[in-house]
Design an enzyme around this catalytic site. Structure first.
Site, PDB file in Angstrom:
ATOM      1  CE  LYS A  12      -9.052   6.128  -7.844  1.00 51.01           C
ATOM      2  NZ  LYS A  12     -10.364   6.506  -7.388  1.00 51.01           N
ATOM      3  N   PRO A  96     -12.318  -4.666  -8.758  1.00 49.97           N
ATOM      4  CG  PRO A  96     -13.484  -4.329  -6.764  1.00 49.97           C
ATOM      5  CD  PRO A  96     -12.105  -4.418  -7.324  1.00 49.97           C
ATOM      6  CB  ALA A  99     -15.363  -0.612  -8.243  1.00 57.35           C
ATOM      7  N   GLY A 100     -14.882   2.726  -8.785  1.00 54.18           N
ATOM      8  CA  GLY A 100     -14.204   3.874  -8.163  1.00 54.18           C
ATOM      9  C   GLY A 100     -12.805   3.525  -7.708  1.00 54.18           C
ATOM     10  CG  MET A 101     -11.651   0.489  -6.030  1.00 51.62           C
ATOM     11  SD  MET A 101     -11.491  -1.130  -5.297  1.00 51.62           S
ATOM     12  CE  MET A 101      -9.755  -1.176  -4.883  1.00 51.62           C
ATOM     13  CB  SER A 105      -7.043   4.646 -14.782  1.00 52.27           C
ATOM     14  OG  SER A 105      -8.264   5.265 -15.049  1.00 52.27           O
ATOM     15  CG  ASP A 138      -8.283   8.632 -11.730  1.00 50.96           C
ATOM     16  OD1 ASP A 138      -8.032   9.801 -11.367  1.00 50.96           O
ATOM     17  OD2 ASP A 138      -9.283   7.994 -11.361  1.00 50.96           O
TER      18      ASP A 138
END
Ligand code: ATP
Length: 302
Positions: A12, A96, A99-101, A105, A138
């Site tokens: 995401k 990645p 990475a904050g994606m 999760s 998340d």
């Protein structure tokens, strides 16, 4: 019982990320616009006669024990339903890492979905989401997917109309960011009101299907922390705009940056430039993708 299942776990980005306050229990209350993108990990679940959970992955530095979120997801359901069989989980990472994606999760979400299906446990999507939040904030969203508003600590989800389609350039510089340390360094109450992104403005843009309005309102409060530490994030944002993006932003706690493009040729050229050309020094991992808004509400089988 199903013996073998192949799953896709999608990553995401955040079109908007605001932090409202830190709660007494230490969690942060957020308002985020979540959007699934077409980059996914592949997960294969296989039934084994020997009891236990075995994890195998293509990335040597990821844990294969109970520290891997796929292990935790399988363990949670197998313990609750006293499943005596064994399961092997083959995880091939393409999202990645750190990475904050929401890669981990999303993997956990796919395994919850897969174990439920494999052993015919009969849990509904919302029952899976209730369990998922115990693994990570998340995870419920990664079960729901698509375009959504995420509130509370991430567990209060409101589906939104699918964001209008465009090309997305994703670039991760060669640094890893710990989500926990970014939140620890954030003092949301000390920031000025104008530093908080206009989440309602993004929602309006989505409802009106106006990609320019969405791009214009995009904002991420966590940039105030992560960019201070890694200025390369700001450089990537600026480079994407220079190469024709209509908006660019850091995703989650970073360091991944994405840019929205309405012109497919410009997006392709920007991709080439950042991967092989003059700007290839800025980021280590570069992807060109689009929003993913499936009609199904759970990670599908492949
Ligand atoms: P988020 O966007 O939710 O903050 P992230 O992109 O920052 O997530 P992940 O890649 O999901 O971070 O997780 C990174 C950390 O989690 C690493 O320390 C890694 O060892 C651990 N981890 C556990 N399971 C997984 C998994 N299945 N995939 C990736 N990382 C995992």
């Amino acid at each position: 019982m199903i013996k073998h299942l192949g799953l896709k776990a999608y990553g995401k980005i955040n079109l908007g990320l605001d932090v409202l306050r830190k709660r007494e229990d230490g969690y942060h209350e957020v308002r985020m616009i979540m959007q699934t993108v077409g980059i996914f990990d592949r997960i294969e679940l296989s039934l084994e006669e020997e009891p236990g959970i075995r994890v195998e992955t293509n990335l040597f530095y990821l844990p294969t024990n109970e520290n891997n979120l796929v292990y935790q997801a399988a363990r949670m359901l197998m313990d609750e339903f006293c499943i005596p069989d064994g399961v092997s989980i083959r995880l091939r990472k393409f999202i990645p890492v750190s990475a904050g994606m929401a890669g981990g999760s999303s993997d956990a979400a796919a395994v919850l979905f897969g174990i439920n299906k494999m052993f015919r446990l009969g849990l509904t999507t919302s029952q899976l989401m209730e369990r998922g939040v115990k693994i990570g904030a998340d995870v419920p969203y990664c079960i729901l997917r698509g375009t959504a508003l995420s509130e509370g600590i991430g567990e209060i989800l409101t589906p939104l109309p699918p964001a209008p389609q465009c090309q997305i350039l994703i670039a991760k510089p060669g640094v890893n960011v710990s989500t926990r340390s970014v939140y620890t360094s954030l003092h949301a109450d000390r920031l000025k009101p104008e530093q908080h992104p206009d989440i309602d403005g993004i929602i309006k843009g989505i409802q009106e299907q106006d990609i320019y309005q969405i791009a214009g309102k995009m904002g991420n409060l966590l940039e105030t922390v992560t960019i201070r530490e890694y200025p390369v994030i700001q450089e990537i944002k600026e480079k994407m705009l220079e190469l024709g993006a209509i908006g660019s932003l850091m995703s989650g706690s970073g360091p991944t940056v994405f840019g929205l493009f309405t012109n497919a040729d410009a997006a392709r050229q920007a991709f080439e430039n950042m991967r092989y050309g003059a700007a290839s020094n800025l980021a280590k991992q570069i992807y060109l993708t689009s929003f993913y808004n499936a009609k199904t509400s759970a990670p599908e089988c492949v």
